[in-house]
Enzyme design. Structure first.
Site, PDB file in Angstrom:
ATOM      1  N   ASP B 103     -31.642  20.149 -11.456  1.00  0.00           N
ATOM      2  CA  ASP B 103     -30.456  19.452 -11.951  1.00  0.00           C
ATOM      3  C   ASP B 103     -29.211  20.164 -11.431  1.00  0.00           C
ATOM      4  OD1 ASP B 103     -29.237  17.411 -13.370  1.00  0.00           O
ATOM      5  OD2 ASP B 103     -29.140  18.559 -15.235  1.00  0.00           O
ATOM      6  N   TYR B 105     -24.764  20.055 -10.893  1.00  0.00           N
ATOM      7  CA  TYR B 105     -23.601  20.146 -11.792  1.00  0.00           C
ATOM      8  C   TYR B 105     -22.395  19.788 -10.928  1.00  0.00           C
ATOM      9  CZ  TYR B 105     -21.185  22.847 -15.569  1.00  0.00           C
ATOM     10  OH  TYR B 105     -20.429  23.281 -16.657  1.00  0.00           O
ATOM     11  N   HIS B 110     -16.755  16.798 -15.092  1.00  0.00           N
ATOM     12  CA  HIS B 110     -17.727  17.230 -16.099  1.00  0.00           C
ATOM     13  C   HIS B 110     -17.723  18.755 -16.248  1.00  0.00           C
ATOM     14  CE1 HIS B 110     -21.418  17.644 -18.415  1.00  0.00           C
ATOM     15  NE2 HIS B 110     -21.929  18.394 -17.461  1.00  0.00           N
ATOM     16  N   ARG B 119     -16.523  27.651 -22.934  1.00  0.00           N
ATOM     17  CA  ARG B 119     -15.892  28.943 -22.634  1.00  0.00           C
ATOM     18  C   ARG B 119     -14.377  28.800 -22.772  1.00  0.00           C
ATOM     19  NH1 ARG B 119     -19.797  27.900 -19.009  1.00  0.00           N
ATOM     20  NH2 ARG B 119     -18.309  27.011 -17.551  1.00  0.00           N
ATOM     21  N   GLU B 175     -26.995  12.793 -20.858  1.00  0.00           N
ATOM     22  CA  GLU B 175     -26.238  13.051 -19.638  1.00  0.00           C
ATOM     23  C   GLU B 175     -26.585  11.933 -18.663  1.00  0.00           C
ATOM     24  OE1 GLU B 175     -26.763  17.170 -18.282  1.00  0.00           O
ATOM     25  OE2 GLU B 175     -25.103  17.661 -19.633  1.00  0.00           O
ATOM     26  N   GLU B 177     -26.804  10.469 -15.168  1.00  0.00           N
ATOM     27  CA  GLU B 177     -26.907  11.088 -13.851  1.00  0.00           C
ATOM     28  C   GLU B 177     -27.581  10.139 -12.860  1.00  0.00           C
ATOM     29  OE1 GLU B 177     -28.509  15.029 -13.871  1.00  0.00           O
ATOM     30  OE2 GLU B 177     -27.702  15.515 -15.864  1.00  0.00           O
ATOM     31  N   ASP B 209     -30.531  12.896 -18.780  1.00  0.00           N
ATOM     32  CA  ASP B 209     -30.967  14.272 -19.026  1.00  0.00           C
ATOM     33  C   ASP B 209     -30.581  14.651 -20.458  1.00  0.00           C
ATOM     34  OD1 ASP B 209     -32.154  16.688 -18.228  1.00  0.00           O
ATOM     35  OD2 ASP B 209     -30.190  17.570 -17.859  1.00  0.00           O
ATOM     36  N   ARG B 213     -27.107  20.221 -27.589  1.00  0.00           N
ATOM     37  CA  ARG B 213     -25.964  21.070 -27.236  1.00  0.00           C
ATOM     38  C   ARG B 213     -25.898  22.352 -28.046  1.00  0.00           C
ATOM     39  NH1 ARG B 213     -24.863  19.239 -22.292  1.00  0.00           N
ATOM     40  NH2 ARG B 213     -24.374  17.012 -22.309  1.00  0.00           N
ATOM     41  N   GLN B 216     -28.531  24.651 -26.583  1.00  0.00           N
ATOM     42  CA  GLN B 216     -28.075  25.083 -25.263  1.00  0.00           C
ATOM     43  C   GLN B 216     -26.979  26.146 -25.358  1.00  0.00           C
ATOM     44  OE1 GLN B 216     -26.513  21.754 -23.024  1.00  0.00           O
ATOM     45  NE2 GLN B 216     -25.865  23.013 -21.289  1.00  0.00           N
ATOM     46  N   TYR B 220     -28.045  29.798 -23.477  1.00  0.00           N
ATOM     47  CA  TYR B 220     -27.883  29.662 -22.020  1.00  0.00           C
ATOM     48  C   TYR B 220     -27.310  30.880 -21.304  1.00  0.00           C
ATOM     49  CZ  TYR B 220     -22.828  28.962 -21.458  1.00  0.00           C
ATOM     50  OH  TYR B 220     -21.473  29.146 -21.384  1.00  0.00           O
ATOM     51  N   LYS B 229     -32.710  21.525 -22.889  1.00  0.00           N
ATOM     52  CA  LYS B 229     -32.898  20.440 -21.925  1.00  0.00           C
ATOM     53  C   LYS B 229     -34.356  20.035 -21.738  1.00  0.00           C
ATOM     54  CE  LYS B 229     -28.641  20.544 -19.997  1.00  0.00           C
ATOM     55  NZ  LYS B 229     -27.798  19.358 -19.731  1.00  0.00           N
ATOM     56  N   THR B 233     -36.480  14.341 -20.124  1.00  0.00           N
ATOM     57  CA  THR B 233     -35.562  13.799 -19.131  1.00  0.00           C
ATOM     58  C   THR B 233     -36.112  12.427 -18.777  1.00  0.00           C
ATOM     59  OG1 THR B 233     -35.171  16.020 -18.243  1.00  0.00           O
ATOM     60  CG2 THR B 233     -34.535  14.165 -16.856  1.00  0.00           C
ATOM     61  N   THR B 320     -24.301  15.494 -14.843  1.00  0.00           N
ATOM     62  CA  THR B 320     -23.551  14.441 -15.518  1.00  0.00           C
ATOM     63  C   THR B 320     -22.431  13.906 -14.640  1.00  0.00           C
ATOM     64  OG1 THR B 320     -23.959  15.597 -17.570  1.00  0.00           O
ATOM     65  CG2 THR B 320     -22.267  13.888 -17.613  1.00  0.00           C
ATOM     66  N   GLU B 334     -18.539  15.319 -24.025  1.00  0.00           N
ATOM     67  CA  GLU B 334     -17.189  15.114 -23.498  1.00  0.00           C
ATOM     68  C   GLU B 334     -16.480  13.961 -24.200  1.00  0.00           C
ATOM     69  OE1 GLU B 334     -17.406  15.498 -18.887  1.00  0.00           O
ATOM     70  OE2 GLU B 334     -19.425  15.162 -19.642  1.00  0.00           O
TER      71      GLU B 334
END
Lengths: 385, 385
Positions: B103, B105, B110, B119, B175, B177, B209, B213, B216, B220, B229, B233, B320, B334
């Site tokens: 996967d 990014y 996104h 963050r 997600e 995709e 996907d 959250r 994760q 992560y 995840k 999927t 995503t 989001e």
């Protein structure tokens, strides 16, 4: 060539000179028993599992079949002379088809060392480390058999001056690990508890998770290691069944804080194994598996806690095995402290990371209750330019 | 049910009522053409590729066979009436065996949104983001066919007060995709340049996907997403060949800084696709694929830059797809800004994340030069407790 005792009886897949098709083998001393031929000759009820020559059907057959086959082999060894031949005379190939490959990070000493090196300004262990066995998915398609040459990978790196460049890695490294081979699968949506570990896991192999440290350092935030690892992961040709390791079970280190209920491992799967790391004939390290913080049963319970299904051939590895002492570290990153303290080889040369032509062997053994040590096989690889 | 135009001709694997074995199908309008039967009846040279009923042999057969099969189907459509039946009357199954799943990014919008949410104290994009397409390996064994119910996964999370707990995720997300399906494999040690993209990639599918959250966010760092995840999927049943997308190619966004040589995509693979995100019948988003920063040819070149081999059935997804506008975001994380701005559904209810029973559809379409829009299929899934 590993010399196996008659109580170990590891499995392999091998090809005889001049033949195309693979056969399933069992390691007996330095010989390989042709189980495909022997079981067919005896008309054994499980002979069909070995016809295709890979361990895949045996893995999928589940724990009762694993027990019956091991009992058959152990009871018949002396009658099998005609099906034995020196293992050195056959080609040992990848023993099973890897479904999904997961790599954990279960050594507190390794994670602490890497944390100090990669994140010098933060805490060595991330806040989650003692709450869950951290892991990530690796590339199943680049798991290769012991002996496969490892081409030095190229990749993108950032230099000390901030320059971004693409070229051969300057920090090619090894990771000495134990791999756990899943046999019986599980159902999507149904977690596998720690107590079901040996219903699903068939056995172990030795793993060298080759790593390009400069590539990894630049790429791994925020989604984890990718190209720094995915170029090759070597596994030993022998898969040692869990049944051979019963005598090597020990208490793992005490866990503080106490793990959540789903991670509690009552009949704990600590294992008194040692991984010897040998570069060009020099033993650089003897890494003690017994000190791994998270047990493989905890890794499996965590891996499936969200309902992720297991498939026969899933491989999960422990992550680098490192003990507290300098001579117990399972990677050059740690042994040379990221190149600041190169290690000496017996030929007088020194290494921060691997050079082209270097030959790496990781050999595993188990110490049984009573102190006797048994060989578990080894994984070899040579670096090519 | 997707209504395909006669120039799209996507492939699927399907099972007829009362039958066990799968057949390879081609989407024609709202019908499915039984290619297994039709090619056998015509004695077509490639009929053998369809006998097993999955796309696996066709994927492995390579670009010349892909072209010949597509030409045969397109030229013979009107003669195939006896082999057509309504797609709504058959079961569409997972169309191919997923080898490795990666996967990416690749959406700047996104990655910027997620960086701001996960963050908040740092830069939204990590320093490497515009230098390489960030990706990670996911779990191939839990890629499931569209329509498979998705059980809300449990996992370990840390609450605002620092409490560590295990239980059902409170932040189940999607997600939206695009997935790229690798056909022809490559050799270990040999990178695949951007210019060889369509020698290896067979076509595309639509991917959801699913993500937990809260799981994760806690797991992560430092090795990336894992259990947040790996529970599921979902992929669309239809794989649209690249040949059907020639008219949808557009220039991707300008890349600044200029990528390193191995990532330059001269004949760039920007694609003017749209992903519609629908929850319980309400269209929440229309995400524009044309704005993806990294092209799929760049993703493939990066994925193999270290020599990692490709296998038929490898699946790599874009990550995503999100555009700059609120109504163009491909995840609830989001869209609801991590729950701080719930989205409204047409039934008057609101959602921060998914509730049990919610039905999610992601439907993709392509806009061809000239403005005509063609359907590319959809992926469906319902959340169960």
């Amino acid at each position: 060539m590993t010399d196996f005792g008659r109580a170990t009886l590891p499995y392999c897949s091998f090809v005889r000179p001049g033949e195309e098709r693979a056969r399933v083998g069992v390691g007996v001393g330095t010989d390989v028993l042709d189980l495909t031929a022997a079981s067919a000759a005896r008309g054994h009820v499980h002979a069909g599992l070995f016809a295709a020559g890979s361990l895949d059907p045996l893995l999928a057959a589940g724990p009762l079949a694993w027990h019956e086959v091991r009992t058959f082999v152990a009871a018949s060894l002396d009658a099998f002379a005609e099906h034995l031949s020196p293992a050195a005379g056959v080609e040992l190939v990848l023993p099973f088809t890897v479904a999904d490959y997961v790599d954990f990070y279960a050594s507190e000493h390794h994670a602490t060392n890497v944390g100090r090196l990669f994140r010098p300004d933060g805490a060595a262990l991330t806040p989650n480390w003692k709450h869950l066995p951290i892991g990530y998915h690796g590339r199943a398609g680049t798991v290769v058999a012991s002996g496969t040459p490892v081409r030095r990978p190229s990749g993108q790196t950032r230099g000390h001056d901030g320059t971004i460049a693409f070229g051969p890695t300057a920090k090619l490294d090894i990771e000495a690990e134990i791999g756990f081979v899943v046999g019986a699968g599980s159902t999507l949506g149904e977690p596998v508890p720690t107590s079901s570990f040996d219903d699903h896991v068939f056995g172990i192999c030795v793993v060298n998770d080759w790593s390009a440290r400069d590539v990894q350092a630049w790429e791994y935030v925020p989604l984890g290691p990718f190209l720094g690892k995915s170029f090759a992961t070597s596994v030993s040709p022998w898969v040692v069944p869990l049944a051979a390791l019963a005598g090597a079970r020990v208490d793992p280190p005490r866990q503080d804080p106490e793990p959540l209920a789903y991670l509690q491992d009552e009949d704990a799967w600590g294992l008194d194994l040692e991984l010897e790391v040998i570069v060009n004939g020099t033993v650089l390290s003897r890494a003690p598996y017994a000190q791994m913080y998270w047990t493989p049963a905890q890794m499996l319970a965590h891996l499936t806690a969200n309902g992720a299904a297991l498939r026969p051939g899933d491989l999960f590895a422990s992550g680098t095995v490192s003990g507290p002492e300098q001579g117990q570290r399972g990677s050059l990153l740690e042994l040379s402290w990221n190149g600041s303290h190169p290690v000496l080889l017996d030929d007088g040369s020194s290494r921060s990371f691997l050079l082209d032509g270097d030959r790496v062997t990781i050999a595993a053994s188990a110490r049984l209750a009573g102190g006797r040590r048994i060989a578990l096989g080894q994984v070899d690889g040579q670096v090519v330019a």
